[in-house]
Design a protein around this motif. Structure first.
Motif, PDB file in Angstrom:
ATOM      1  N   ASP A 191       0.810  -1.221   0.000  1.00 26.88           N
ATOM      2  CA  ASP A 191       0.000   0.000   0.000  1.00 26.88           C
ATOM      3  C   ASP A 191       0.844   1.273   0.000  1.00 26.88           C
ATOM      4  N   LEU A 192       1.950   1.310   0.742  1.00 26.03           N
ATOM      5  CA  LEU A 192       2.791   2.503   0.731  1.00 26.03           C
ATOM      6  C   LEU A 192       3.539   2.614  -0.593  1.00 26.03           C
ATOM      7  N   ALA A 193       4.016   1.500  -1.109  1.00 30.27           N
ATOM      8  CA  ALA A 193       4.663   1.505  -2.424  1.00 30.27           C
ATOM      9  C   ALA A 193       3.683   1.957  -3.495  1.00 30.27           C
ATOM     10  N   THR A 194       2.439   1.531  -3.375  1.00 25.85           N
ATOM     11  CA  THR A 194       1.423   1.886  -4.366  1.00 25.85           C
ATOM     12  C   THR A 194       1.198   3.391  -4.417  1.00 25.85           C
ATOM     13  N   GLY A 195       1.282   4.058  -3.283  1.00 23.33           N
ATOM     14  CA  GLY A 195       1.170   5.513  -3.277  1.00 23.33           C
ATOM     15  C   GLY A 195       2.233   6.153  -4.142  1.00 23.33           C
ATOM     16  N   THR A 196       3.473   5.648  -4.032  1.00 22.64           N
ATOM     17  CA  THR A 196       4.574   6.158  -4.845  1.00 22.64           C
ATOM     18  C   THR A 196       4.370   5.820  -6.315  1.00 22.64           C
ATOM     19  N   LYS A 228      -6.899  -3.612  -0.955  1.00 23.76           N
ATOM     20  CA  LYS A 228      -7.686  -2.825  -1.894  1.00 23.76           C
ATOM     21  C   LYS A 228      -6.903  -1.653  -2.470  1.00 23.76           C
ATOM     22  N   VAL A 229      -5.817  -1.273  -1.802  1.00 24.87           N
ATOM     23  CA  VAL A 229      -5.007  -0.153  -2.280  1.00 24.87           C
ATOM     24  C   VAL A 229      -3.560  -0.589  -2.474  1.00 24.87           C
ATOM     25  N   ALA A 230      -3.371  -1.840  -2.880  1.00 24.18           N
ATOM     26  CA  ALA A 230      -2.031  -2.376  -3.116  1.00 24.18           C
ATOM     27  C   ALA A 230      -1.974  -3.022  -4.496  1.00 24.18           C
ATOM     28  N   PHE A 231      -1.123  -2.504  -5.361  1.00 28.18           N
ATOM     29  CA  PHE A 231      -0.964  -3.099  -6.686  1.00 28.18           C
ATOM     30  C   PHE A 231      -0.432  -4.529  -6.607  1.00 28.18           C
ATOM     31  N   SER A 232       0.159  -4.900  -5.490  1.00 27.95           N
ATOM     32  CA  SER A 232       0.719  -6.246  -5.329  1.00 27.95           C
ATOM     33  C   SER A 232      -0.323  -7.338  -5.501  1.00 27.95           C
ATOM     34  N   ASP A 233      -1.593  -7.029  -5.301  1.00 32.92           N
ATOM     35  CA  ASP A 233      -2.633  -8.049  -5.442  1.00 32.92           C
ATOM     36  C   ASP A 233      -2.799  -8.512  -6.887  1.00 32.92           C
ATOM     37  N   LYS A 246       7.354   6.261 -16.549  1.00 36.35           N
ATOM     38  CA  LYS A 246       7.142   4.883 -17.001  1.00 36.35           C
ATOM     39  C   LYS A 246       7.607   3.930 -15.890  1.00 36.35           C
ATOM     40  N   VAL A 247       6.661   3.307 -15.208  1.00 38.02           N
ATOM     41  CA  VAL A 247       6.956   2.551 -13.998  1.00 38.02           C
ATOM     42  C   VAL A 247       6.788   1.053 -14.222  1.00 38.02           C
ATOM     43  N   LEU A 248       7.739   0.285 -13.709  1.00 37.89           N
ATOM     44  CA  LEU A 248       7.663  -1.174 -13.678  1.00 37.89           C
ATOM     45  C   LEU A 248       7.767  -1.619 -12.229  1.00 37.89           C
ATOM     46  N   ILE A 249       6.785  -2.399 -11.765  1.00 30.03           N
ATOM     47  CA  ILE A 249       6.770  -2.904 -10.388  1.00 30.03           C
ATOM     48  C   ILE A 249       7.360  -4.300 -10.348  1.00 30.03           C
ATOM     49  N   LEU A 250       8.218  -4.566  -9.361  1.00 27.19           N
ATOM     50  CA  LEU A 250       8.752  -5.903  -9.132  1.00 27.19           C
ATOM     51  C   LEU A 250       8.260  -6.390  -7.774  1.00 27.19           C
ATOM     52  N   GLU A 251       7.667  -7.578  -7.761  1.00 27.16           N
ATOM     53  CA  GLU A 251       7.095  -8.122  -6.527  1.00 27.16           C
ATOM     54  C   GLU A 251       7.615  -9.534  -6.269  1.00 27.16           C
ATOM     55  N   THR A 273      -6.851  -2.643  -9.728  1.00 27.09           N
ATOM     56  CA  THR A 273      -7.113  -1.220  -9.932  1.00 27.09           C
ATOM     57  C   THR A 273      -7.158  -0.513  -8.588  1.00 27.09           C
ATOM     58  N   VAL A 274      -6.361   0.530  -8.459  1.00 27.48           N
ATOM     59  CA  VAL A 274      -6.353   1.374  -7.264  1.00 27.48           C
ATOM     60  C   VAL A 274      -6.745   2.779  -7.705  1.00 27.48           C
ATOM     61  N   GLU A 275      -7.851   3.258  -7.149  1.00 27.39           N
ATOM     62  CA  GLU A 275      -8.444   4.520  -7.581  1.00 27.39           C
ATOM     63  C   GLU A 275      -8.674   4.445  -9.096  1.00 27.39           C
ATOM     64  N   ASP A 276      -7.982   5.255  -9.899  1.00 27.18           N
ATOM     65  CA  ASP A 276      -8.243   5.236 -11.347  1.00 27.18           C
ATOM     66  C   ASP A 276      -7.064   4.717 -12.161  1.00 27.18           C
ATOM     67  N   VAL A 277      -6.167   3.954 -11.511  1.00 25.95           N
ATOM     68  CA  VAL A 277      -5.020   3.383 -12.220  1.00 25.95           C
ATOM     69  C   VAL A 277      -5.052   1.863 -12.091  1.00 25.95           C
ATOM     70  N   THR A 278      -4.858   1.170 -13.229  1.00 26.75           N
ATOM     71  CA  THR A 278      -4.886  -0.292 -13.249  1.00 26.75           C
ATOM     72  C   THR A 278      -3.491  -0.842 -13.473  1.00 26.75           C
ATOM     73  N   CYS A 279      -3.171  -1.893 -12.740  1.00 26.04           N
ATOM     74  CA  CYS A 279      -1.892  -2.592 -12.843  1.00 26.04           C
ATOM     75  C   CYS A 279      -2.153  -3.980 -13.428  1.00 26.04           C
ATOM     76  N   HIS A 280      -1.299  -4.419 -14.358  1.00 27.60           N
ATOM     77  CA  HIS A 280      -1.426  -5.742 -14.956  1.00 27.60           C
ATOM     78  C   HIS A 280      -0.187  -6.586 -14.661  1.00 27.60           C
ATOM     79  N   LEU A 281      -0.403  -7.848 -14.348  1.00 23.97           N
ATOM     80  CA  LEU A 281       0.690  -8.804 -14.174  1.00 23.97           C
ATOM     81  C   LEU A 281       1.239  -9.171 -15.543  1.00 23.97           C
ATOM     82  N   VAL A 282       2.558  -9.058 -15.710  1.00 22.78           N
ATOM     83  CA  VAL A 282       3.206  -9.399 -16.980  1.00 22.78           C
ATOM     84  C   VAL A 282       4.325 -10.398 -16.716  1.00 22.78           C
TER      85      VAL A 282
END
Length: 274
Positions: free
Chosen positions: A13-18, A43-48, A28-33, A56-65
């Motif tokens: 959740d804190l990482a998701t804020g950033t 609900k507010v963590a892209f890690s899910d 251009k952001v790439l998340i590593l989990e 989706t957190v607020e109005d931004v969607t993250c996809h697993l690649v």
């Protein structure tokens, strides 16, 4: 959108804020989990996205690649890409301009200063100028979100920040090792003593009870294997703050501001020195 990658290690959740703030700023952001994220504010963590394929957190969607090619396509589709890569192996391939360690493990799990032209770490466990270029303060209070150019963040006390007069009471930990099963869900109103979930400990059932009355702001996912003392739930004593379960916190946004400031400051200094 810039062409160069910014890699953020961690999607809690804190990482998701950033991540959210950097993405909204056109970076251009790439998340590593890791393979099995343990975020409780799911609900507010892209890690899910690791479990669901997208988040989706607020109005931004993250996809697993699965690779950088898919990551590039996700960006073109308007989504933040996330890869399972706890060791950060892809960093050597994509050569990011910035690496942000947002794992918040209170210790360094492998981020090094030479991973990118700029490295930033959130919270304690890192020394600015040695392990990374900058450290961002994560402890609630007057210094929250400040950029540290030399030295370390305030050491971890193990006590959560105080909200409405409650500190350590807000967080619940597993009473035993086993498999967690949830009864209540994020956003539920609970009374002190309510059974919010239970641990399958061998042939025994060990109940997990609410430590205070409030809104269940976070709870670890159903079926997650936990150890004794593992953080599994978080209660907000402010009943009127139910909507906050679905939005990025003030703390996360403040930390995110520090990260963005550090990136822009470094870019400005590089430009003016040319």
């Amino acid at each position: 959108m810039t062409k160069e990658w910014i890699v953020v290690r961690g999607g809690g959740d804190l990482a998701t804020g950033t991540i959210y703030k950097l993405w909204k700023s056109g970076l251009k952001v790439l998340i590593l989990e890791c393979q099995y994220p343990s975020s409780i504010r799911r609900k507010v963590a892209f890690s899910d996205a690791v479990y669901n394929g997208s988040q989706t957190v607020e109005d931004v969607t993250c996809h697993l690649v699965q690779n950088l090619e898919e990551a590039e396509q996700a960006v073109l589709d308007g989504c933040v890409p996330l890869m399972v890569d706890p060791e950060g192996d892809v960093i050597r391939i994509c050569r990011p301009t910035v690496v942000v360690d947002a794992i918040l493990a209170k210790r360094n799990l492998g981020t090094k200063k030479d991973m990118a032209p700029m490295t930033i770490a959130l919270g304690p466990g890192f020394e600015a100028g040695k392990d990374v270029h900058y450290v961002i303060e994560t402890k609630r209070g007057h210094r929250l979100g400040r950029i540290i150019t030399e030295g370390c963040a305030i050491p971890n006390t193990g006590i959560p920040g105080v909200i409405a007069g409650y500190g350590k009471e807000r967080v619940m930990h597993s009473p035993e090792e086993g498999i967690f099963h949830e009864i209540h869900h994020i956003g539920d109103e609970v009374e002190k003593g309510d059974v919010i979930g239970w641990i399958e400990h061998g042939n025994e059932r060990v109940d997990v009870t609410a430590s205070l009355t409030g809104i269940l702001r976070g709870i670890i996912r159903e079926g997650y294997p936990v150890t004794k003392g593992f953080k599994i739930a978080d209660i907000d004593p402010r009943m009127e703050e139910k909507d906050n379960c679905d939005t990025i916190s003030d703390k996360a946004r403040c930390i995110a501001g520090g990260v963005l400031e550090a990136i822009l400051y470094s870019a400005h200094m590089t430009f003016t020195q040319k």
